[in-house]
Design an enzyme around this catalytic site. Sequence first.
Site, PDB file in Angstrom:
ATOM      1  N   THR A   1       0.295  -1.440  -0.085  1.00 34.58           N
ATOM      2  CA  THR A   1      -0.179   0.046   0.350  1.00 34.58           C
ATOM      3  C   THR A   1       0.965   1.339   0.015  1.00 34.58           C
ATOM      4  OG1 THR A   1      -1.671   1.243   1.293  1.00 34.58           O
ATOM      5  CG2 THR A   1      -0.571  -0.031   2.523  1.00 34.58           C
TER       6      THR A   1
ATOM      7  N   HIS B   1       2.022 -12.190  14.430  1.00 30.40           N
ATOM      8  CA  HIS B   1       2.456 -12.500  15.294  1.00 30.40           C
ATOM      9  C   HIS B   1       1.898 -14.249  15.226  1.00 30.40           C
ATOM     10  CE1 HIS B   1       5.775 -12.535  17.238  1.00 30.40           C
ATOM     11  NE2 HIS B   1       5.705 -11.413  18.140  1.00 30.40           N
TER      12      HIS B   1
END
Length: 630
Positions: free
Chosen positions: A543, A600
């Site tokens: 992005t 994560h």
Amino acid sequence: MSTSVTLPALGESVTEGTVSRWLKQVGDTVEADEPLLEVSTDKVDTEIPSPTSGVLLEIKAQEEETVEVGAVLAVIGEASEADGGQSAPETPSAEDAPREGTAEDAAPAAEPGPAEEPPPAEEPPPAEEPRAQQPESPAATPEPGSEPAAAPPSGGSQGSDGVTEVTLPELGESVTEGTVNRWLKQIGESVKNDEPLLEVSTDKVDTEIPSPAAGTLLEIRVQEDETVEVGAVLAVIGEAGGTAPAQEAPGQAAPESAPQAAPEPQPAREPEPRPQAEPKVAPPTAKEDARPEQHGPAGAATPSPTPVVSDSDSTYVTPLVRKLAKEHGVDLGSLDGTGVGGRIRKQDVLAAAEAAKQAAAAPAAPAPAASAEPAAAAPATPAAVPEVSTLRGTTEKMSRLRQTIAKRMVESLQVAAQLTATVEVDLTAISQIRAKAKDDFKKREGASLSYLPFIAKAAIEALKAYPKLNATIDTEARTITYPDAEHLGIAVDTEKGLLVPVIKDAGDLNIGGLAKRIADLAARTRQNKVTPDELTGGTFTITNYGSAGTLMDTPIINQPQVAILGTGALVKRPVVISDPRLGQVIAIRDMMYLSVSYDHRLVDGAVAARFLSTLKARLEGGDFGAEFGV
């Protein structure tokens, strides 16, 4: 011989599609490969072409209806079959024709609008019954228009005197109403067949409703931001040049449809003008300050030949005109409308706004001559002050795309344990390559050579070294899947919201190929021309929020991916660098922050840091010149 139009395959992971809007209506002539309808998935709208030439005999999947791949959407046949289908409904009684019809042709005609009368019990039933009953009682008057009234096409029904009512088509199994976003045409304006007439939104998609016939827009019955049931009459279209007689046909339906839709305004609907058929909005006129869109019905009932200021209750001024007038600072009371009955149209407001600009520019010319110093300082003030948005102090409904984006962003944060890591990258070497190659590349390939394809290429190479950032995780199945290719999503800012088209097998492309694919996908996404398959299947996303000047951000992962790379704005900054001959020196360099948000659950911080370090080293090395001969 009739031909069935089926829903084609929309991609590997797409098994169904929703009909956004029909570009043709029952009875229309279509050519082979001519766009017939728009079908949407959860991300994009795409056009379905006609497989053959002929006449659209039947629509089997209504707007907003979701069907499986391979389902029959419509039937196309010969013109003779269409003629038979239109005359067939004459046989049954006027009351039974819209519901039962005759055989094949009458059934599809009843489905699009009021045929689904039981669900929208408030408005569609009364709107349908008057049209069916009128041919019986005043038989002498409606005879010329009784035939088409028995078999109305999807999105419109034709009444007497060549008048066509534009109705809200079916919006799917779970959707029974729609909201008018804005009218693309105003009363008195000419419209062509299939020309977009208004925008309607549901909880799934914003779509345009095309005009079912050519002529003049005689009446708008549903104002902007008003929500109506499926089958409700949105507008009335008549033959060009026949405005006055065309308004009588709608007026005949008013007495019967009005009492059930809104009992209170019955006295107002007895008069001849049909504009009073929508007084169901008249009671809330006290709220017009909060929702100016509701002025329309009241004004339509008693159109004033002399428009006044936008906040007046005694004149007909559409919500769009009011908004334009407010935006451009135009006093509606000072305008002479050029529309039907002296109504003010958007063209009148725009012309007045342009005249005001020219008038303001005229006295500004001698000002610099009178005093040079103030004139020099004057241009700086308007340039520094941003224009005040007309949205201040207002409340608007969320678009369907915005609702989808909101839902998915929250879901992403709820599903993934997201963190963001950032590095600062020296892109001076890339700037030097671009300066030498971009002009020739533009002439040769027709695409701009920006920084993004260089970053994309380096990111893809880093993904090959650290495939966890290109993987997907399934905690329920306790599996991790590593794709054998890099399918790169590129976030594109469009007028309606953020979309992410995907470059499949991006790892097989060089920088030039990536530049062309990025430019092509971005352009077609903004034009709403990407296919559903091009918006699915991504494994990693980039992005570019730096294009708007943002230095750093924490992008949200596009599920089910596990990482997304954000590129900040390129800025020149003094940086300490090591020179082989001079040692450490301060130099002006082209710097950019690159941030990667990662899940994560799968990607540890150390792995994300190594990915960014590899990306940084590749870009700062600038070893891309060979591809461009520099």
